[in-house]
Design an enzyme around this catalytic site. Structure first.
Site, PDB file in Angstrom:
ATOM      1  N   ASP A  10       0.790  -1.200   0.015  1.00  0.00           N
ATOM      2  CA  ASP A  10       0.005   0.001  -0.166  1.00  0.00           C
ATOM      3  C   ASP A  10       1.004   1.325   0.127  1.00  0.00           C
ATOM      4  O   ASP A  10       1.701   1.351  -0.835  1.00  0.00           O
ATOM      5  CB  ASP A  10      -0.939  -0.054   1.347  1.00  0.00           C
ATOM      6  CG  ASP A  10      -1.770   1.187   1.022  1.00  0.00           C
ATOM      7  OD1 ASP A  10      -3.031   0.780   0.542  1.00  0.00           O
ATOM      8  OD2 ASP A  10      -1.883   2.072   1.904  1.00  0.00           O
ATOM      9  N   ARG A  11       0.987   2.342   0.961  1.00  0.00           N
ATOM     10  CA  ARG A  11       1.475   3.489   1.092  1.00  0.00           C
ATOM     11  C   ARG A  11       2.844   3.115   1.195  1.00  0.00           C
ATOM     12  O   ARG A  11       3.903   3.691   0.682  1.00  0.00           O
ATOM     13  CB  ARG A  11       1.235   4.127   2.283  1.00  0.00           C
ATOM     14  CG  ARG A  11      -0.240   4.561   2.120  1.00  0.00           C
ATOM     15  CD  ARG A  11      -1.158   4.992   1.011  1.00  0.00           C
ATOM     16  NE  ARG A  11      -0.439   6.588   0.779  1.00  0.00           N
ATOM     17  CZ  ARG A  11      -1.075   7.058  -0.282  1.00  0.00           C
ATOM     18  NH1 ARG A  11      -1.749   6.590  -1.122  1.00  0.00           N
ATOM     19  NH2 ARG A  11      -0.636   8.516  -0.429  1.00  0.00           N
ATOM     20  N   TYR A  53      -1.809  11.483   1.541  1.00  0.00           N
ATOM     21  CA  TYR A  53      -2.370  11.279   0.727  1.00  0.00           C
ATOM     22  C   TYR A  53      -2.524  12.624  -0.206  1.00  0.00           C
ATOM     23  O   TYR A  53      -2.864  12.727  -1.376  1.00  0.00           O
ATOM     24  CB  TYR A  53      -4.002  11.067   1.135  1.00  0.00           C
ATOM     25  CG  TYR A  53      -4.141   9.440   1.296  1.00  0.00           C
ATOM     26  CD1 TYR A  53      -4.634   8.879   0.266  1.00  0.00           C
ATOM     27  CD2 TYR A  53      -3.657   8.758   2.302  1.00  0.00           C
ATOM     28  CE1 TYR A  53      -4.970   7.371   0.177  1.00  0.00           C
ATOM     29  CE2 TYR A  53      -3.821   7.375   2.518  1.00  0.00           C
ATOM     30  CZ  TYR A  53      -4.440   6.757   1.272  1.00  0.00           C
ATOM     31  OH  TYR A  53      -4.549   5.477   1.435  1.00  0.00           O
ATOM     32  N   HIS A  88     -11.913   7.031  -0.482  1.00  0.00           N
ATOM     33  CA  HIS A  88     -10.907   7.549   0.272  1.00  0.00           C
ATOM     34  C   HIS A  88      -9.725   8.676   0.084  1.00  0.00           C
ATOM     35  O   HIS A  88      -9.192   9.403   0.674  1.00  0.00           O
ATOM     36  CB  HIS A  88     -10.389   6.476   1.421  1.00  0.00           C
ATOM     37  CG  HIS A  88      -9.315   5.654   0.828  1.00  0.00           C
ATOM     38  ND1 HIS A  88     -10.146   4.618  -0.045  1.00  0.00           N
ATOM     39  CD2 HIS A  88      -8.163   5.328   0.630  1.00  0.00           C
ATOM     40  CE1 HIS A  88      -8.907   3.881  -0.691  1.00  0.00           C
ATOM     41  NE2 HIS A  88      -7.666   4.216   0.008  1.00  0.00           N
ATOM     42  N   TRP A  89      -9.437   8.156  -1.282  1.00  0.00           N
ATOM     43  CA  TRP A  89      -8.353   9.019  -1.706  1.00  0.00           C
ATOM     44  C   TRP A  89      -8.659  10.415  -1.917  1.00  0.00           C
ATOM     45  O   TRP A  89      -8.001  11.080  -1.400  1.00  0.00           O
ATOM     46  CB  TRP A  89      -8.065   8.348  -3.341  1.00  0.00           C
ATOM     47  CG  TRP A  89      -7.025   7.170  -3.058  1.00  0.00           C
ATOM     48  CD1 TRP A  89      -7.244   6.052  -2.814  1.00  0.00           C
ATOM     49  CD2 TRP A  89      -5.781   7.192  -3.536  1.00  0.00           C
ATOM     50  NE1 TRP A  89      -6.091   5.159  -2.778  1.00  0.00           N
ATOM     51  CE2 TRP A  89      -5.126   5.919  -3.341  1.00  0.00           C
ATOM     52  CE3 TRP A  89      -4.917   8.105  -4.303  1.00  0.00           C
ATOM     53  CZ2 TRP A  89      -3.977   5.458  -3.971  1.00  0.00           C
ATOM     54  CZ3 TRP A  89      -3.652   7.591  -4.646  1.00  0.00           C
ATOM     55  CH2 TRP A  89      -3.156   6.533  -4.437  1.00  0.00           C
ATOM     56  N   HIS A 138      -7.494  -6.641   0.722  1.00  0.00           N
ATOM     57  CA  HIS A 138      -6.220  -5.957   0.524  1.00  0.00           C
ATOM     58  C   HIS A 138      -5.092  -6.318   1.380  1.00  0.00           C
ATOM     59  O   HIS A 138      -3.898  -6.021   1.097  1.00  0.00           O
ATOM     60  CB  HIS A 138      -6.748  -4.482   0.718  1.00  0.00           C
ATOM     61  CG  HIS A 138      -5.575  -3.505   0.437  1.00  0.00           C
ATOM     62  ND1 HIS A 138      -4.947  -3.198  -0.423  1.00  0.00           N
ATOM     63  CD2 HIS A 138      -5.535  -2.342   1.373  1.00  0.00           C
ATOM     64  CE1 HIS A 138      -3.897  -2.123  -0.471  1.00  0.00           C
ATOM     65  NE2 HIS A 138      -4.339  -1.708   0.915  1.00  0.00           N
ATOM     66  N   ARG A 173       4.362   2.389  -2.222  1.00  0.00           N
ATOM     67  CA  ARG A 173       4.463   3.710  -3.236  1.00  0.00           C
ATOM     68  C   ARG A 173       5.705   4.507  -2.798  1.00  0.00           C
ATOM     69  O   ARG A 173       6.500   4.989  -3.689  1.00  0.00           O
ATOM     70  CB  ARG A 173       3.158   4.755  -2.846  1.00  0.00           C
ATOM     71  CG  ARG A 173       2.028   4.241  -3.290  1.00  0.00           C
ATOM     72  CD  ARG A 173       0.707   5.040  -3.130  1.00  0.00           C
ATOM     73  NE  ARG A 173      -0.381   4.199  -3.391  1.00  0.00           N
ATOM     74  CZ  ARG A 173      -0.772   3.643  -4.729  1.00  0.00           C
ATOM     75  NH1 ARG A 173      -0.005   3.946  -5.955  1.00  0.00           N
ATOM     76  NH2 ARG A 173      -1.887   2.975  -4.867  1.00  0.00           N
TER      77      ARG A 173
END
Length: 304
Positions: A112-113, A220, A156-157, A285, A116
């Protein structure tokens, strides 16, 4: 009550505090200090604790470092503006942290994050990363293209990337209700059964702190529609930059790849990782917690 301390989740690991360029950072470190380094980066809205079901096995052949990202868990959450949470900045800070604990080169797995941060670090400083495993993401640029093509997808983004303090205020009214709702929605079972109560206690401990709610929103915003993360992706794609190290894409069958016109693996192959290999994991997820055996098998095969 369950013991919320990380030692209960990471037997044989040692807590590690490192002063870095972005503030004080917490990690759990396990395995032979002389073994090849493996950095594990967690996702939203979790902490390093998400790796507890796979990290001890991975530590049999690696020096495993499970890091709390800036703003999450027990790492500091500086209020230095959106740019401080750009994945390019976080990647540079992590490179400096790894150097300080003796690892100039390392293997990296991110969810996830954390994924990234991982792919941005690997694009910007490819000599640091020997192998890269990306768990349940597509590039930020592609994620926003999907959201813009299908309004309402991953709400949520845009919510978290909205102007301060709107999301912070809304979440602050009931942090457990908001974040636990996301955890439920994103699992295959649509409940919290996949999460060890001790890990869940650590997640709650983190996301109930106002400064950390703000930091997650800044994370975000940096990855927002007009943020530095998307701009960096666009620039690199236009310049033809690609990930040259071996890349493994792990994708959840019931979340990331569900009802998508293109698989995560195909997306990475046509963008930053043309030679990536992939594994589909039958879960929601949270791969390392919902399907730890399948996730561990895929990671062990890839890392060697």
């Amino acid at each position: 009550m369950p013991d919320p301390t990380p030692d209960a989740l990471f037997p044989g690991f040692d807590p590690l505090w490192v002063e870095g360029p972005g503030g004080r950072v917490f990690a759990q470190a396990g395995g032979d200090p002389a073994a090849p380094a493996l950095l594990l980066l967690h996702g939203f809205p979790q902490t390093h604790a998400m790796w507890h079901r796979v990290a001890p096995a991975l530590a049999r052949g690696h020096r495993v470092i499970c890091l709390d990202l800036k703003g999450y868990g027990w790492s500091q959450a500086p209020d230095d503006g959106v740019e401080a949470y750009a994945k390019r900045v976080l990647g540079r800070e992590i490179v400096a942290l790894m150097e300080r604990i003796g690892h100039v080169r390392f293997t990296l797995a991110g969810h996830d994050r954390g994924a990234r941060v991982g792919y941005r670090l690997a694009l910007d400083d490819p000599g640091r990363v020997e192998r890269l495993a990306l768990l349940d993401i597509v590039p930020t640029l592609i994620q926003w293209e999907r959201i813009e093509a299908r309004p309402g997808m991953n709400p949520h983004w845009p919510f978290l990337a909205g102007p301060a303090p709107e999301p912070e205020t809304a979440i602050g009214r009931d942090p457990n209700g908001y974040f636990e709702g996301l955890l439920r929605d994103w699992t295959g079972a649509k409940d919290l059964s996949a999460f060890d109560p001790r890990a869940l206690a650590l997640y709650r401990q983190s996301w109930n702190v106002p400064e950390r709610i703000h930091a997650m929103c800044q994370d975000y915003r940096a990855g927002g529609p007009d943020g530095p993360d998307r701009a960096a992706d666009a620039a690199d794609l236009a310049a033809g930059r690609r990930l040259g190290m071996p890349v493994l894409v792990l994708a959840s069958r019931d979340y990331l790849d569900k009802d998508k016109p293109e698989s995560a693996l195909d997306t990475w192959r046509r963008t930053f990782a043309p030679k990536a290999e992939g594994v589909s994991i039958p879960c929601g997820h949270f791969l390392a917690e919902e399907s730890p055996a399948e996730t561990l098998t895929a990671l062990e095969r890839f890392f060697g």
